[in-house]
Scaffold this motif. Sequence first.
Motif, PDB file in Angstrom:
ATOM      1  N   LYS A 184      39.497  28.713  38.803  1.00  0.00           N
ATOM      2  CA  LYS A 184      37.885  29.266  38.779  1.00  0.00           C
ATOM      3  C   LYS A 184      37.224  28.467  39.528  1.00  0.00           C
ATOM      4  O   LYS A 184      35.960  28.614  40.306  1.00  0.00           O
ATOM      5  N   ASN A 185      37.287  26.870  39.671  1.00  0.00           N
ATOM      6  CA  ASN A 185      36.541  26.101  40.303  1.00  0.00           C
ATOM      7  C   ASN A 185      36.486  26.309  42.027  1.00  0.00           C
ATOM      8  O   ASN A 185      35.304  26.413  42.554  1.00  0.00           O
ATOM      9  N   LEU A 186      37.751  26.605  42.347  1.00  0.00           N
ATOM     10  CA  LEU A 186      37.815  26.999  43.709  1.00  0.00           C
ATOM     11  C   LEU A 186      37.354  28.458  44.024  1.00  0.00           C
ATOM     12  O   LEU A 186      36.654  28.488  45.310  1.00  0.00           O
ATOM     13  N   CYS A 187      37.344  29.305  43.080  1.00  0.00           N
ATOM     14  CA  CYS A 187      36.652  30.613  43.415  1.00  0.00           C
ATOM     15  C   CYS A 187      35.133  30.219  43.412  1.00  0.00           C
ATOM     16  O   CYS A 187      34.361  31.037  44.226  1.00  0.00           O
ATOM     17  N   ASN A 188      34.576  29.521  42.590  1.00  0.00           N
ATOM     18  CA  ASN A 188      33.138  29.092  42.622  1.00  0.00           C
ATOM     19  C   ASN A 188      32.515  28.436  43.710  1.00  0.00           C
ATOM     20  O   ASN A 188      31.436  28.831  44.100  1.00  0.00           O
ATOM     21  N   GLN A 189      33.486  27.780  44.334  1.00  0.00           N
ATOM     22  CA  GLN A 189      33.209  26.854  45.740  1.00  0.00           C
ATOM     23  C   GLN A 189      33.369  27.929  46.517  1.00  0.00           C
ATOM     24  O   GLN A 189      33.014  27.681  47.942  1.00  0.00           O
ATOM     25  N   GLY A 190      33.762  28.981  46.468  1.00  0.00           N
ATOM     26  CA  GLY A 190      34.032  30.064  47.574  1.00  0.00           C
ATOM     27  C   GLY A 190      35.228  30.011  48.420  1.00  0.00           C
ATOM     28  O   GLY A 190      35.346  30.316  49.429  1.00  0.00           O
ATOM     29  N   ILE A 191      36.293  29.136  47.929  1.00  0.00           N
ATOM     30  CA  ILE A 191      37.232  28.777  48.906  1.00  0.00           C
ATOM     31  C   ILE A 191      38.359  29.806  48.533  1.00  0.00           C
ATOM     32  O   ILE A 191      39.046  30.304  49.428  1.00  0.00           O
ATOM     33  N   LEU A 192      38.512  30.432  47.199  1.00  0.00           N
ATOM     34  CA  LEU A 192      39.644  31.381  46.696  1.00  0.00           C
ATOM     35  C   LEU A 192      38.931  32.604  46.169  1.00  0.00           C
ATOM     36  O   LEU A 192      37.729  32.297  45.715  1.00  0.00           O
ATOM     37  N   LYS A 193      39.392  33.669  46.013  1.00  0.00           N
ATOM     38  CA  LYS A 193      38.913  34.649  45.287  1.00  0.00           C
ATOM     39  C   LYS A 193      39.900  35.323  44.578  1.00  0.00           C
ATOM     40  O   LYS A 193      41.199  35.269  44.694  1.00  0.00           O
ATOM     41  N   ASN A 194      39.598  36.052  43.176  1.00  0.00           N
ATOM     42  CA  ASN A 194      40.506  36.340  42.408  1.00  0.00           C
ATOM     43  C   ASN A 194      39.941  37.674  41.878  1.00  0.00           C
ATOM     44  O   ASN A 194      38.943  37.991  41.228  1.00  0.00           O
ATOM     45  N   ASP A 195      40.718  38.693  42.558  1.00  0.00           N
ATOM     46  CA  ASP A 195      40.105  40.109  42.574  1.00  0.00           C
ATOM     47  C   ASP A 195      41.181  40.705  41.761  1.00  0.00           C
ATOM     48  O   ASP A 195      42.581  41.069  42.189  1.00  0.00           O
ATOM     49  N   ASN A 196      41.009  41.249  40.434  1.00  0.00           N
ATOM     50  CA  ASN A 196      42.039  42.005  39.415  1.00  0.00           C
ATOM     51  C   ASN A 196      43.288  41.118  39.619  1.00  0.00           C
ATOM     52  O   ASN A 196      44.286  41.915  39.611  1.00  0.00           O
ATOM     53  N   ALA A 197      43.006  39.949  39.342  1.00  0.00           N
ATOM     54  CA  ALA A 197      44.262  38.852  39.085  1.00  0.00           C
ATOM     55  C   ALA A 197      45.274  38.656  40.237  1.00  0.00           C
ATOM     56  O   ALA A 197      46.184  38.288  40.248  1.00  0.00           O
ATOM     57  N   ILE A 198      44.714  39.202  41.469  1.00  0.00           N
ATOM     58  CA  ILE A 198      45.321  38.928  42.542  1.00  0.00           C
ATOM     59  C   ILE A 198      44.597  37.787  43.462  1.00  0.00           C
ATOM     60  O   ILE A 198      43.301  37.895  43.818  1.00  0.00           O
ATOM     61  N   VAL A 199      45.127  36.587  43.831  1.00  0.00           N
ATOM     62  CA  VAL A 199      44.412  35.565  44.200  1.00  0.00           C
ATOM     63  C   VAL A 199      44.802  35.582  45.642  1.00  0.00           C
ATOM     64  O   VAL A 199      45.852  35.708  46.226  1.00  0.00           O
ATOM     65  N   SER A 200      43.633  35.286  46.522  1.00  0.00           N
ATOM     66  CA  SER A 200      43.976  35.131  47.849  1.00  0.00           C
ATOM     67  C   SER A 200      42.790  34.223  48.331  1.00  0.00           C
ATOM     68  O   SER A 200      41.852  33.669  47.834  1.00  0.00           O
ATOM     69  N   SER A 201      42.780  33.619  49.872  1.00  0.00           N
ATOM     70  CA  SER A 201      41.891  32.644  50.176  1.00  0.00           C
ATOM     71  C   SER A 201      40.579  33.359  51.137  1.00  0.00           C
ATOM     72  O   SER A 201      40.675  34.388  51.464  1.00  0.00           O
ATOM     73  N   VAL A 202      39.658  32.827  50.904  1.00  0.00           N
ATOM     74  CA  VAL A 202      38.476  33.183  51.639  1.00  0.00           C
ATOM     75  C   VAL A 202      38.204  32.193  52.745  1.00  0.00           C
ATOM     76  O   VAL A 202      37.941  32.611  54.072  1.00  0.00           O
ATOM     77  N   ILE A 203      38.530  30.822  52.330  1.00  0.00           N
ATOM     78  CA  ILE A 203      38.588  29.925  53.556  1.00  0.00           C
ATOM     79  C   ILE A 203      40.201  29.529  53.734  1.00  0.00           C
ATOM     80  O   ILE A 203      40.953  29.234  52.781  1.00  0.00           O
ATOM     81  N   LYS A 204      40.695  29.555  54.933  1.00  0.00           N
ATOM     82  CA  LYS A 204      42.035  29.482  55.487  1.00  0.00           C
ATOM     83  C   LYS A 204      42.295  28.178  55.550  1.00  0.00           C
ATOM     84  O   LYS A 204      41.531  26.955  55.827  1.00  0.00           O
ATOM     85  N   GLN A 205      43.746  27.819  55.293  1.00  0.00           N
ATOM     86  CA  GLN A 205      44.074  26.293  55.542  1.00  0.00           C
ATOM     87  C   GLN A 205      43.794  25.527  56.793  1.00  0.00           C
ATOM     88  O   GLN A 205      43.632  24.502  56.793  1.00  0.00           O
ATOM     89  N   ASN A 206      43.921  26.196  58.000  1.00  0.00           N
ATOM     90  CA  ASN A 206      43.684  25.608  59.200  1.00  0.00           C
ATOM     91  C   ASN A 206      42.060  25.027  59.029  1.00  0.00           C
ATOM     92  O   ASN A 206      41.796  24.095  59.652  1.00  0.00           O
ATOM     93  N   GLU A 207      41.221  25.864  58.529  1.00  0.00           N
ATOM     94  CA  GLU A 207      39.850  25.450  58.473  1.00  0.00           C
ATOM     95  C   GLU A 207      39.592  24.207  57.676  1.00  0.00           C
ATOM     96  O   GLU A 207      38.941  23.178  58.144  1.00  0.00           O
ATOM     97  N   VAL A 208      40.321  24.142  56.718  1.00  0.00           N
ATOM     98  CA  VAL A 208      40.331  22.832  55.892  1.00  0.00           C
ATOM     99  C   VAL A 208      40.961  21.767  56.486  1.00  0.00           C
ATOM    100  O   VAL A 208      40.514  20.745  56.530  1.00  0.00           O
TER     101      VAL A 208
END
Length: 116
Positions: A48-72
């Motif tokens: 939830k925290n990482l979704c609120n920060q805009g790093i991940l997203k959780n759509d219908n219980a499927i989690v994926s990234s908004v920000i990719k690992q190479n960017e971080v």
Amino acid sequence: MDIYKLADKEYAFASIVWENEPIASGILVKLCEEKLNWKKSTTYTVLKNLCNQGILKNDNAIVSSVIKQNEVQKYKSEQFIDKTFGGSMPKFINAFFSDKKLTEKEAAEIKDLIDR
């Protein structure tokens, strides 16, 4: 940009997502239990925290990234070099390679990066 600033545990969690995305949240809970020794509630709190920060997203219980690992990774690397070496790449390279011997292949790869 502070969006890329992750605590170590957040980064470990995000790495699990990056390695497995898109991933069902139930499977993510199991992986976090195995790899991080987390309870379900901890996993969902960090998610939830990482979704609120805009790093991940959780759509219908499927989690994926908004920000990719190479960017971080790029952000963390730049911050480390800025903080530790005053932003000097030559100072970083000198410190990093002071007691290491490169193979010819590694040296060629680094030279290619510099040339680009």
